[in-house]
Scaffold this motif. Structure first.
Motif, PDB file in Angstrom:
ATOM      1  N   GLU A 341       0.828  -1.205   0.000  1.00 46.12           N
ATOM      2  CA  GLU A 341       0.000   0.000   0.000  1.00 46.12           C
ATOM      3  C   GLU A 341       0.861   1.253   0.000  1.00 46.12           C
ATOM      4  O   GLU A 341       1.860   1.344   0.718  1.00 46.12           O
ATOM      5  N   GLY A 342       0.452   2.220  -0.814  1.00 47.90           N
ATOM      6  CA  GLY A 342       1.119   3.516  -0.845  1.00 47.90           C
ATOM      7  C   GLY A 342       2.148   3.669  -1.942  1.00 47.90           C
ATOM      8  O   GLY A 342       2.592   4.786  -2.229  1.00 47.90           O
ATOM      9  N   PHE A 343       2.559   2.562  -2.598  1.00 47.54           N
ATOM     10  CA  PHE A 343       3.546   2.650  -3.669  1.00 47.54           C
ATOM     11  C   PHE A 343       2.861   2.879  -5.016  1.00 47.54           C
ATOM     12  O   PHE A 343       1.727   2.457  -5.230  1.00 47.54           O
ATOM     13  N   ASP A 344       3.572   3.517  -5.907  1.00 45.97           N
ATOM     14  CA  ASP A 344       3.102   3.758  -7.263  1.00 45.97           C
ATOM     15  C   ASP A 344       3.248   2.458  -8.054  1.00 45.97           C
ATOM     16  O   ASP A 344       4.368   2.001  -8.322  1.00 45.97           O
ATOM     17  N   ARG A 345       2.131   1.857  -8.475  1.00 44.78           N
ATOM     18  CA  ARG A 345       2.167   0.566  -9.165  1.00 44.78           C
ATOM     19  C   ARG A 345       2.911   0.651 -10.497  1.00 44.78           C
ATOM     20  O   ARG A 345       3.668  -0.261 -10.858  1.00 44.78           O
ATOM     21  N   VAL A 346       2.693   1.728 -11.232  1.00 40.52           N
ATOM     22  CA  VAL A 346       3.353   1.875 -12.526  1.00 40.52           C
ATOM     23  C   VAL A 346       4.868   1.975 -12.333  1.00 40.52           C
ATOM     24  O   VAL A 346       5.651   1.307 -13.023  1.00 40.52           O
ATOM     25  N   ARG A 347       5.277   2.791 -11.385  1.00 37.52           N
ATOM     26  CA  ARG A 347       6.703   2.973 -11.137  1.00 37.52           C
ATOM     27  C   ARG A 347       7.342   1.681 -10.630  1.00 37.52           C
ATOM     28  O   ARG A 347       8.483   1.355 -10.986  1.00 37.52           O
ATOM     29  N   LEU A 348       6.618   0.920  -9.806  1.00 35.88           N
ATOM     30  CA  LEU A 348       7.149  -0.361  -9.356  1.00 35.88           C
ATOM     31  C   LEU A 348       7.316  -1.328 -10.523  1.00 35.88           C
ATOM     32  O   LEU A 348       8.266  -2.133 -10.542  1.00 35.88           O
ATOM     33  N   GLY A 349       6.412  -1.246 -11.497  1.00 37.85           N
ATOM     34  CA  GLY A 349       6.560  -2.074 -12.682  1.00 37.85           C
ATOM     35  C   GLY A 349       7.815  -1.734 -13.459  1.00 37.85           C
ATOM     36  O   GLY A 349       8.523  -2.624 -13.953  1.00 37.85           O
ATOM     37  N   VAL A 350       8.106  -0.439 -13.565  1.00 45.61           N
ATOM     38  CA  VAL A 350       9.333  -0.007 -14.236  1.00 45.61           C
ATOM     39  C   VAL A 350      10.555  -0.529 -13.488  1.00 45.61           C
ATOM     40  O   VAL A 350      11.508  -1.045 -14.090  1.00 45.61           O
ATOM     41  N   GLN A 351      10.527  -0.426 -12.166  1.00 45.14           N
ATOM     42  CA  GLN A 351      11.648  -0.907 -11.361  1.00 45.14           C
ATOM     43  C   GLN A 351      11.815  -2.420 -11.481  1.00 45.14           C
ATOM     44  O   GLN A 351      12.938  -2.932 -11.574  1.00 45.14           O
ATOM     45  N   ALA A 352      10.703  -3.143 -11.472  1.00 40.36           N
ATOM     46  CA  ALA A 352      10.778  -4.601 -11.595  1.00 40.36           C
ATOM     47  C   ALA A 352      11.406  -5.007 -12.923  1.00 40.36           C
ATOM     48  O   ALA A 352      12.244  -5.912 -12.986  1.00 40.36           O
ATOM     49  N   ARG A 353      11.011  -4.342 -14.008  1.00 42.09           N
ATOM     50  CA  ARG A 353      11.601  -4.658 -15.319  1.00 42.09           C
ATOM     51  C   ARG A 353      13.085  -4.303 -15.351  1.00 42.09           C
ATOM     52  O   ARG A 353      13.892  -5.025 -15.948  1.00 42.09           O
ATOM     53  N   ALA A 354      13.445  -3.215 -14.708  1.00 38.10           N
ATOM     54  CA  ALA A 354      14.851  -2.819 -14.665  1.00 38.10           C
ATOM     55  C   ALA A 354      15.677  -3.840 -13.887  1.00 38.10           C
ATOM     56  O   ALA A 354      16.806  -4.166 -14.269  1.00 38.10           O
ATOM     57  N   LEU A 355      15.123  -4.362 -12.779  1.00 42.64           N
ATOM     58  CA  LEU A 355      15.837  -5.370 -11.998  1.00 42.64           C
ATOM     59  C   LEU A 355      16.039  -6.646 -12.811  1.00 42.64           C
ATOM     60  O   LEU A 355      17.121  -7.243 -12.786  1.00 42.64           O
ATOM     61  N   ALA A 356      15.000  -7.076 -13.518  1.00 42.80           N
ATOM     62  CA  ALA A 356      15.116  -8.288 -14.334  1.00 42.80           C
ATOM     63  C   ALA A 356      16.143  -8.097 -15.451  1.00 42.80           C
ATOM     64  O   ALA A 356      16.941  -9.002 -15.746  1.00 42.80           O
ATOM     65  N   ALA A 357      16.129  -6.924 -16.080  1.00 44.43           N
ATOM     66  CA  ALA A 357      17.085  -6.651 -17.152  1.00 44.43           C
ATOM     67  C   ALA A 357      18.510  -6.646 -16.619  1.00 44.43           C
ATOM     68  O   ALA A 357      19.436  -7.164 -17.266  1.00 44.43           O
ATOM     69  N   LYS A 358      18.699  -6.065 -15.428  1.00 41.75           N
ATOM     70  CA  LYS A 358      20.041  -6.053 -14.851  1.00 41.75           C
ATOM     71  C   LYS A 358      20.493  -7.467 -14.520  1.00 41.75           C
ATOM     72  O   LYS A 358      21.655  -7.829 -14.741  1.00 41.75           O
ATOM     73  N   ARG A 359      19.574  -8.294 -13.993  1.00 34.25           N
ATOM     74  CA  ARG A 359      19.934  -9.687 -13.711  1.00 34.25           C
ATOM     75  C   ARG A 359      20.418 -10.377 -14.983  1.00 34.25           C
ATOM     76  O   ARG A 359      21.436 -11.084 -14.975  1.00 34.25           O
ATOM     77  N   ALA A 360      19.690 -10.181 -16.067  1.00 38.75           N
ATOM     78  CA  ALA A 360      20.082 -10.805 -17.330  1.00 38.75           C
ATOM     79  C   ALA A 360      21.460 -10.336 -17.777  1.00 38.75           C
ATOM     80  O   ALA A 360      22.290 -11.137 -18.236  1.00 38.75           O
ATOM     81  N   ASP A 361      21.723  -9.035 -17.635  1.00 36.84           N
ATOM     82  CA  ASP A 361      23.013  -8.481 -18.063  1.00 36.84           C
ATOM     83  C   ASP A 361      24.158  -9.013 -17.200  1.00 36.84           C
ATOM     84  O   ASP A 361      25.221  -9.377 -17.723  1.00 36.84           O
ATOM     85  N   VAL A 362      23.962  -9.043 -15.874  1.00 32.69           N
ATOM     86  CA  VAL A 362      25.051  -9.457 -14.992  1.00 32.69           C
ATOM     87  C   VAL A 362      25.303 -10.961 -15.115  1.00 32.69           C
ATOM     88  O   VAL A 362      26.456 -11.406 -15.114  1.00 32.69           O
ATOM     89  N   VAL A 363      24.244 -11.761 -15.214  1.00 30.87           N
ATOM     90  CA  VAL A 363      24.435 -13.196 -15.415  1.00 30.87           C
ATOM     91  C   VAL A 363      25.214 -13.445 -16.709  1.00 30.87           C
ATOM     92  O   VAL A 363      26.080 -14.330 -16.775  1.00 30.87           O
ATOM     93  N   ALA A 364      24.935 -12.655 -17.740  1.00 29.82           N
ATOM     94  CA  ALA A 364      25.672 -12.801 -19.003  1.00 29.82           C
ATOM     95  C   ALA A 364      27.147 -12.467 -18.827  1.00 29.82           C
ATOM     96  O   ALA A 364      27.997 -12.983 -19.571  1.00 29.82           O
ATOM     97  N   LYS A 365      27.465 -11.624 -17.842  1.00 33.51           N
ATOM     98  CA  LYS A 365      28.869 -11.274 -17.590  1.00 33.51           C
ATOM     99  C   LYS A 365      29.569 -12.349 -16.763  1.00 33.51           C
ATOM    100  O   LYS A 365      30.715 -12.724 -17.035  1.00 33.51           O
ATOM    101  N   VAL A 366      28.896 -12.833 -15.710  1.00 33.64           N
ATOM    102  CA  VAL A 366      29.549 -13.816 -14.844  1.00 33.64           C
ATOM    103  C   VAL A 366      29.540 -15.218 -15.456  1.00 33.64           C
ATOM    104  O   VAL A 366      30.344 -16.069 -15.091  1.00 33.64           O
ATOM    105  N   ALA A 367      28.629 -15.462 -16.389  1.00 37.88           N
ATOM    106  CA  ALA A 367      28.563 -16.743 -17.095  1.00 37.88           C
ATOM    107  C   ALA A 367      28.461 -16.456 -18.592  1.00 37.88           C
ATOM    108  O   ALA A 367      27.422 -16.698 -19.220  1.00 37.88           O
ATOM    109  N   PRO A 368      29.522 -15.932 -19.206  1.00 36.03           N
ATOM    110  CA  PRO A 368      29.447 -15.484 -20.613  1.00 36.03           C
ATOM    111  C   PRO A 368      29.181 -16.618 -21.596  1.00 36.03           C
ATOM    112  O   PRO A 368      28.807 -16.361 -22.741  1.00 36.03           O
TER     113      PRO A 368
END
Length: 453
Positions: A341-368
């Motif tokens: 409660e109290g969080f901006d749902r749209v903004r949280l969606g943007v943050q969630a997508r950014a976290l997933a994208a970063k995970r994909a990028d970093v995993v690609a670096k540590v396991a090229p």
């Protein structure tokens, strides 16, 4: 405070360029990316030339509800000693949540997330900082972070929060002017107001970095040139106090050395413009905002006594409240649970997508090998996996779990690719080490070639 001068973030991809770059007084290295017993040759040569090297931690999670992990602190201290550093830095952020404190699954963000600017969070942060200070052999400085989201019902501005943190613990501050710009765009916070409220005498050094706008928000990427608004904030800061050091951060999408030198020149020009304003006496003097802040702090302490709220140092109940709030937020970001409660749902969606994208990028670096094996399928497959599989360990464990997930589902559809993925997984997580004898390696390589045909 020791004067550091002008520096740049040392990264393996630009190590040679950094060594040859004129006017570099010091460098900063991501602490978790180096091994104390096997320092990169480039760092050793820089140290031999008298260039200061500062370790910059990213995984301690000082803003988290739990006390700092002793092993992580010991590892950070070991890197300080190996590098002969005069100070060490970390972030005002939480990076994991859940676990025994909240009786919920432990989750990893894989990213720096903002702490709520509340009395509870401040009490917890102050105690965590003191624990870290006691465990580290040199002074600690902590960095303000960039954020896409805002916590509801915050009780302090960023400047007030940082002022009280420094006042109560004596910790130094690493002020990232790019993060002030990010929070201005994303959260409507005034960088000049934040600077006016800071204890400028506590600044250890300053970061400057670039980013980009997408989905209606500013992303602090460290992969783009430093924009003019960030340089303007740096000039404002330099018009109030002479910072002991300023560092250019660049983590990926590395440009040619000439462009890095140009960015450093722009930073020096911004500092020079601020210094001229400081000398002319046209800027606001350091500490000008301290009077009202002291009054606010006293009123807050009186409120604590009247309502029986915990005083600084009595953090047990505060840790649990902060822990529950952080676990709920992180679960919504990485596990698809309802938005608190109290969080901006749209903004949280943007943050969630950014976290997933970063995970994909970093995993690609540590396991090229994974992007090579899977080809164009890697990224969509990983993003689909990340929607239902929160990270519970580090990125290397994440890479193995991702491969296990694909293999259990009979993917990829191409049998040869699936076989190669299985061999990669067995090499790293099988019940016993696979033979390293040259004849066995040759046999495996030959089989991979034949299968690809």
């Amino acid at each position: 405070m020791e004067r550091l001068g002008t520096g740049i973030g040392w990264r393996p991809e630009i190590a040679d360029a950094v060594e040859r770059m004129p006017g570099i007084d010091w460098v900063e290295v991501v602490a978790e990316n180096i091994c104390p017993g096997h320092l990169p040759d480039s760092l050793r040569r820089l140290r031999e030339r008298g260039v200061t090297v500062v370790p910059h931690g990213v995984s301690l999670g000082l803003g988290g509800a739990e006390r700092p992990d002793e092993d992580r602190l010991a590892a950070l201290a070991e890197r300080v000693t190996a590098l002969g550093s005069p100070l060490v830095t970390e972030h005002i952020a939480f990076v994991r949540a859940g676990g025994a404190l909240t009786a919920s699954p432990r989750l990893e963000a894989g990213h720096l997330l903002p702490v709520p600017r509340t009395r509870d969070a401040l009490d917890v942060l102050c105690e965590n900082v003191r624990i870290a200070q006691d465990a580290l052999p040199v002074p600690l400085a902590v960095e303000n972070i960039a954020a896409l989201i805002s916590w509801p019902a915050e009780e302090m501005t960023e400047g007030q929060f940082l002022y009280e943190l420094a006042d109560r613990t004596g910790v130094r501050l690493l002020i990232d002017v790019a993060n002030l710009h990010t929070n201005h765009v994303n959260r409507g916070e005034d960088p000049a107001k934040a600077l006016a409220e800071l204890p400028l005498e506590a600044i250890a050094y300053v970061h400057a970095a670039g980013g980009f706008a997408r989905d209606g928000v500013w992303h602090d990427s460290h992969a783009h040139p430093v924009p003019q608004p960030v340089l303007d904030i740096l000039t404002d800061l330099a018009s109030r106090v002479r910072p002991p050091g300023v560092l250019l951060e660049r983590d990926e999408n590395f440009p040619e050395p000439a462009e890095l030198r140009s960015e450093l020149a722009s930073i020096r020009e911004a500092l020079k413009a601020g210094a001229e304003l400081l000398r002319s006496g046209t800027s606001e003097p350091a500490g000008a905002a301290s009077g009202p802040r002291d009054h606010e702090t006293g009123a807050a302490e009186a409120t604590r006594g009247a309502f029986g709220l915990p005083h600084p140092g009595d953090t047990g109940a505060a840790r649990q409240r902060v822990g529950l709030a952080q676990a709920a937020l992180l679960s919504a970001l990485v596990a698809g649970t309802p938005v608190p409660e109290g969080f901006d749902r749209v903004r949280l969606g943007v943050q969630a997508r950014a976290l997933a994208a970063k995970r994909a990028d970093v995993v690609a670096k540590v396991a090229p090998e994974l992007p090579v094996i899977l080809g164009p399928e890697y990224r969509p497959a990983f993003l689909g996996y990340a929607q239902t599989h929160p990270m519970t360990g580090g990125y290397r464990r994440d890479a193995l779990t991702f491969a296990e997930h694909l293999l259990a589902a009979g993917r990829p559809g191409d049998g040869a690719v699936r076989w190669e993925l299985r061999q990669w997984w067995l090499d790293r997580s099988g019940p016993a080490p696979r033979s390293g004898r040259s004849v066995h390696r040759l046999a495996r390589a030959t089989r991979r070639v034949l299968l690809r045909r």
